[in-house]
Design a protein around this motif. Structure first.
Motif, mmCIF file in Angstrom:
data_model
loop_
_atom_site.group_PDB
_atom_site.id
_atom_site.type_symbol
_atom_site.label_atom_id
_atom_site.label_comp_id
_atom_site.label_asym_id
_atom_site.label_seq_id
_atom_site.Cartn_x
_atom_site.Cartn_y
_atom_site.Cartn_z
ATOM 1 N N ILE A 111 0.803 -1.340 -0.234
ATOM 2 C CA ILE A 111 -0.227 0.293 0.208
ATOM 3 C C ILE A 111 0.457 1.125 -0.071
ATOM 4 C CG2 ILE A 111 -2.056 -1.430 1.390
ATOM 5 C CD1 ILE A 111 0.153 1.371 2.922
ATOM 6 N N ALA A 112 0.278 2.716 -0.497
ATOM 7 C CA ALA A 112 0.466 3.924 -0.103
ATOM 8 C C ALA A 112 -0.082 4.315 0.243
ATOM 9 C CB ALA A 112 1.555 3.778 -1.965
ATOM 10 N N GLN A 141 7.689 5.836 -3.212
ATOM 11 C CA GLN A 141 9.776 5.620 -3.207
ATOM 12 C C GLN A 141 9.519 5.879 -2.189
ATOM 13 O OE1 GLN A 141 10.406 5.485 -6.297
ATOM 14 N NE2 GLN A 141 8.552 5.543 -6.621
ATOM 15 N N THR A 142 8.800 5.860 -1.128
ATOM 16 C CA THR A 142 9.438 6.194 0.872
ATOM 17 C C THR A 142 9.234 4.956 1.022
ATOM 18 O OG1 THR A 142 7.520 7.129 1.747
ATOM 19 C CG2 THR A 142 8.786 8.356 0.796
ATOM 20 N N ALA A 143 10.275 4.656 2.391
ATOM 21 C CA ALA A 143 10.356 3.365 3.337
ATOM 22 C C ALA A 143 9.137 3.156 4.386
ATOM 23 C CB ALA A 143 11.771 3.247 4.461
ATOM 24 N N GLU A 205 9.191 8.632 -11.357
ATOM 25 C CA GLU A 205 8.059 7.995 -10.828
ATOM 26 C C GLU A 205 6.838 9.055 -12.057
ATOM 27 O OE1 GLU A 205 8.013 10.000 -7.194
ATOM 28 O OE2 GLU A 205 8.839 9.375 -8.378
ATOM 29 N N ARG A 206 6.615 9.710 -12.259
ATOM 30 C CA ARG A 206 5.406 10.787 -12.650
ATOM 31 C C ARG A 206 6.091 10.804 -13.931
ATOM 32 N NH1 ARG A 206 5.133 16.428 -11.293
ATOM 33 N NH2 ARG A 206 3.345 15.741 -12.255
ATOM 34 N N PHE A 207 7.208 11.234 -14.674
ATOM 35 C CA PHE A 207 7.178 11.087 -16.547
ATOM 36 C C PHE A 207 7.548 9.563 -17.058
ATOM 37 C CE2 PHE A 207 11.710 11.735 -15.096
ATOM 38 C CZ PHE A 207 13.174 11.037 -15.815
ATOM 39 N N ILE A 208 7.578 8.747 -16.400
ATOM 40 C CA ILE A 208 8.243 6.887 -16.082
ATOM 41 C C ILE A 208 6.126 6.789 -16.798
ATOM 42 C CG2 ILE A 208 8.715 5.047 -15.989
ATOM 43 C CD1 ILE A 208 11.119 5.924 -14.772
#
Length: 407
Positions: A111-112, A141-143, A205-208
């Motif tokens: 989850i995020a 992207q965060t732990a 992660e946004r432009f990919i």
């Protein structure tokens, strides 16, 4: 099942009571992959178990809404300060990631949680909820798996802007060193694409994601491949043993003739295939595993190494190890972030290292930030590491210059 209208009405009607209002959006990652492995009934059971768990983590005054198949939004009234929303998000994230009972089996949800508060992130319900939803991209992207929206107003990534950036070579290659755990010797670099657009850095992660959704992943992969080889060619003259890793989207593999493109690029830049490694993200959903496996095997046969990135963060870890010609496994930072203080985390990391070695793969630990963590990885027999302890990402020219100056 979907309560988006009720959510917006609740946000509009909720009083901050002299403080602020928090909105949390929880997105379950790779649910479809989970359902393909365990069945649709398991997906619904996961959503039900997760909903119960979230209700237990919230205060009586908080409101919970199911806004997707396994996605939820929470409204937190009467917060004294913005940071209290972050504390609530941390509690929700920990509760959601703890083992859940699903169809008689323990399951950990991927989850995020995105966080937004009124008035800091907006005043109208739609903006506030959108900002929280956007923040889930950063939370991934965060732990801790939760995050605020980092910008005042997120910049949209348009297809036209990205296409122009690729065509005009406005992106940049950055490199992060990968070192030996045993002696600190430089093994190679991971190549990272960076884009500065309108005087602001755009999150990769946004432009990919934009590239994958708009048919630009092929051109982006082509640009990244040639940019990486351009950077590594002179470095290999200084140190022929270096290996450069490039991230490869499974969608790009399935859409383009990747093997021919890689072979042609290697020949153009005079780089041996043994100096290149492709990282396939373990969290990426793969719609056609046999086709992806076949292409990776063909690429591997040319001499290019195959690495599984972000290992341990998705549902298909074992399937990837079984189906792909794996030379390397990269342990996600969430695997090792607390191995110095958590015995179970340490045991899981050690087991992952042992499993990878058992199939003949090398192991790279990501996100190493302390000498204590590095020492424990050495005890486990981990082969290599990368992280802020001994190497932040830097523009390619700077990274290569630092290599020739210190390694």
């Amino acid at each position: 099942m979907l309560n988006r209208d009720a959510l917006l009405a609740c946000v509009a009607e909720t009083d901050g009571d002299g403080g602020c209002i928090g909105v949390l959006v929880l997105r379950t990652q790779r649910l479809r992959d989970f359902e393909m492995l365990f069945g649709y009934a398991a997906g619904e059971a996961l959503a039900t178990a997760l909903e119960h768990r979230l209700r237990e983590a919230l205060r009586p005054v908080d409101r919970l809404f199911r806004i997707g198949e396994c996605d939820f939004a929470m409204v937190l009234p009467g917060l004294k300060q913005r940071q209290h929303a972050a504390l609530a998000a941390g509690k929700v994230s920990r509760a959601a990631r703890a083992p859940l009972e699903v169809c008689g089996h323990p399951v950990r949800a991927n989850i995020a949680v995105g966080v937004a508060t009124r008035p800091h992130d907006g005043t109208d319900p739609v903006t506030l909820c959108r900002r929280a939803d956007e923040a889930t991209l950063e939370a991934v992207q965060t732990a801790e798996r939760h995050a605020f929206n980092s910008s005042v107003e997120r910049q949209l990534v348009s297809h036209d802007a990205l296409r122009e950036a690729i065509a005009a070579n406005h992106l940049a290659i950055w490199l992060q060193p990968i070192r030996s755990v045993r002696d600190g010797r430089l093994h190679g670099f991971e190549s990272l694409a960076r884009w500065r657009h309108r005087d602001a850095w755009v999150a990769p992660e946004r432009f990919i994601a934009t590239a994958e959704q708009t048919g630009l992943i092929g051109p982006l992969t082509h640009w990244s491949l040639h940019g990486t080889l351009r950077a590594c060619a002179p470095a290999l003259r200084e140190n022929p043993t270096l290996v450069f890793s490039i991230n490869l989207s499974p969608r790009a593999v399935l859409e383009d003739d990747v093997v021919a493109a890689f072979s042609a690029a290697l020949a153009l830049w005079g780089v041996p295939a043994s100096a290149l490694k492709v990282e396939v993200t373990e969290t990426a959903f793969v719609s056609d595993m046999p086709a992806l496996s076949e292409v990776l095997r063909e690429l591997h046969a040319t001499g290019v190494a195959i690495s599984i990135d972000d290992y341990g963060t998705g549902y298909s870890s074992m399937a990837y190890l079984r189906e792909f010609p794996v030379d390397e496994v990269k342990l996600d930072r969430s695997f090792i972030q607390d191995i110095t203080v958590n015995t179970r985390s340490r045991q899981l990391a050690a087991a992952a290292v042992s499993l990878a070695h058992g199939i003949g793969a090398q192991v790279v630990a990501e996100g190493v930030e302390s000498a204590q963590t590095l020492a424990l990885l050495a005890e486990m027999g981990c082969d290599r590491y990368q992280g802020y302890l001994h190497g932040r990402p830097a523009p390619a020219a700077e990274a290569i210059a630092a290599m020739t100056g210190g390694d």
